[in-house]
Design a protein around this motif. Structure first.
Motif, PDB file in Angstrom:
ATOM      1  N   ASP A 240       0.819  -1.212   0.000  1.00  0.00           N
ATOM      2  CA  ASP A 240       0.000   0.000   0.000  1.00  0.00           C
ATOM      3  C   ASP A 240       0.858   1.270   0.000  1.00  0.00           C
ATOM      4  OD1 ASP A 240      -2.364   1.479  -0.005  1.00  0.00           O
ATOM      5  OD2 ASP A 240      -2.445   1.585   2.192  1.00  0.00           O
ATOM      6  N   VAL A 241       1.817   1.280  -0.909  1.00  0.00           N
ATOM      7  CA  VAL A 241       2.696   2.444  -1.036  1.00  0.00           C
ATOM      8  C   VAL A 241       1.914   3.600  -1.648  1.00  0.00           C
ATOM      9  CG1 VAL A 241       4.738   3.363  -2.194  1.00  0.00           C
ATOM     10  CG2 VAL A 241       4.783   1.050  -1.215  1.00  0.00           C
ATOM     11  N   HIS A 242       2.048   4.770  -1.053  1.00  0.00           N
ATOM     12  CA  HIS A 242       1.373   5.963  -1.572  1.00  0.00           C
ATOM     13  C   HIS A 242       2.371   7.116  -1.617  1.00  0.00           C
ATOM     14  CE1 HIS A 242       1.263   7.494   2.567  1.00  0.00           C
ATOM     15  NE2 HIS A 242       0.798   6.315   2.938  1.00  0.00           N
ATOM     16  N   PRO A 243       2.063   8.168  -2.362  1.00  0.00           N
ATOM     17  CA  PRO A 243       2.983   9.309  -2.461  1.00  0.00           C
ATOM     18  C   PRO A 243       3.140  10.000  -1.102  1.00  0.00           C
ATOM     19  CG  PRO A 243       1.326   9.372  -4.206  1.00  0.00           C
ATOM     20  CD  PRO A 243       0.874   8.338  -3.219  1.00  0.00           C
ATOM     21  N   PRO A 244       4.335  10.609  -0.870  1.00  0.00           N
ATOM     22  CA  PRO A 244       5.479  10.671  -1.769  1.00  0.00           C
ATOM     23  C   PRO A 244       6.343   9.413  -1.661  1.00  0.00           C
ATOM     24  CG  PRO A 244       5.938  11.926   0.203  1.00  0.00           C
ATOM     25  CD  PRO A 244       4.525  11.444   0.342  1.00  0.00           C
ATOM     26  N   ALA A 245       6.801   8.943  -2.795  1.00  0.00           N
ATOM     27  CA  ALA A 245       7.675   7.772  -2.832  1.00  0.00           C
ATOM     28  C   ALA A 245       8.616   7.889  -4.029  1.00  0.00           C
ATOM     29  CB  ALA A 245       6.852   6.488  -2.929  1.00  0.00           C
ATOM     30  N   VAL A 246       9.784   7.315  -3.868  1.00  0.00           N
ATOM     31  CA  VAL A 246      10.785   7.248  -4.935  1.00  0.00           C
ATOM     32  C   VAL A 246      11.093   5.785  -5.174  1.00  0.00           C
ATOM     33  CG1 VAL A 246      13.158   7.834  -5.600  1.00  0.00           C
ATOM     34  CG2 VAL A 246      11.814   9.431  -4.213  1.00  0.00           C
TER      35      VAL A 246
END
Length: 257
Positions: A240-246
């Motif tokens: 469940d990765v959500h912004p902000p992400a790199v």
């Protein structure tokens, strides 16, 4: 319009303080530059994004005597039009206020900072650009991933993932990106991760290429997940990765495992 208005307008512009266009860094308040902090302390009006050190602004300056204006552009959420931001910068500068524009990362790395400088220049208002630490490089470093490494990779490419491959407004050549032989660092690419990774694999990039995704880099909420190009999109969905992400794709992504 009277014949006196143009000269009066020039008078206003010539007495406007330079606007400080500040890169706030990847998120943690103490990763802003010293010069950026000083300009925030001097400012009377600060226009803030949601990224960078906005939440902990009180650690950088006394906010009790400043006007803070939220001009966030949340991904697929609340939006303040760029034209409105430009108008606010001009309005407060011409009113004789010391204005700071605080942006996340670096103002010239997918930050539309140059557009703001151009808008100010058209009204005769000077702008001081204060570079910031871009998340594309700093966030992987904080997660133990060097964007380059001697003997492993000699180049890196920072990619905006805001629009998917094949979109009419996309300026990325994913066929070329798949064959750079260097590290790929993708910012603003959470939603389009499935399309981006598929485009790279379709162009011949090995699905087993190491990859890592880092969310909320430089903050207490930072978390990272190691995977491969072929499993990156699934891993982001699973966690469940959500912004902000790199996310980083390339051999260096396997060095931190």
């Amino acid at each position: 319009m009277s014949s006196h208005e143009p000269s009066n307008q020039h008078h206003l512009q010539s007495h406007a303080h330079p606007v400080a266009l500040i890169g706030g860094g990847p998120g943690a308040w103490d990763l802003i530059t010293v010069r950026g902090m000083h300009r925030l302390q001097e400012a009377e009006v600060i226009l803030c994004d949601h990224l960078g050190p906005t939440v902990e602004l009180d650690k950088l300056c006394d906010t009790s005597n400043k006007e803070l204006i939220d001009v966030s552009k949340l991904p697929y959420g609340k939006q303040v039009a760029q034209e409105k931001i430009n108008e606010l910068l001009i309005e407060h500068a011409l009113a004789g206020k010391k204005v700071a524009r605080l942006k996340g990362g670096d103002p010239y790395v997918f930050g539309r900072g140059f557009e703001e400088l151009q808008a100010l220049a058209k009204r005769g208002i000077a702008c001081e650009v204060i570079p910031g630490v871009t998340s594309a490089i700093s966030v992987p470093a904080l997660a133990g991933i060097p964007i380059t490494q001697r003997g492993v990779v000699h180049s890196f490419t920072v990619i905006s993932g805001h629009v998917p491959p094949g979109h009419p407004s996309s300026l990325n050549d994913f066929r070329a990106l798949a064959h750079t032989g260097g590290t790929l660092a993708v910012i603003m690419g959470v939603k389009n991760a499935p399309h981006i990774t598929q485009a790279l694999m379709d162009a011949g990039m090995d699905p087993n290429t190491p990859a890592v995704v880092i969310q909320e880099g430089s903050t207490e909420q930072q978390r990272s997940y190691h995977c491969t190009l072929g499993t990156l999109a699934h891993s982001m969905s699973e966690h469940d990765v959500h912004p902000p992400a790199v996310y980083v794709i390339g051999e260096v992504a396997g060095l931190g495992t």
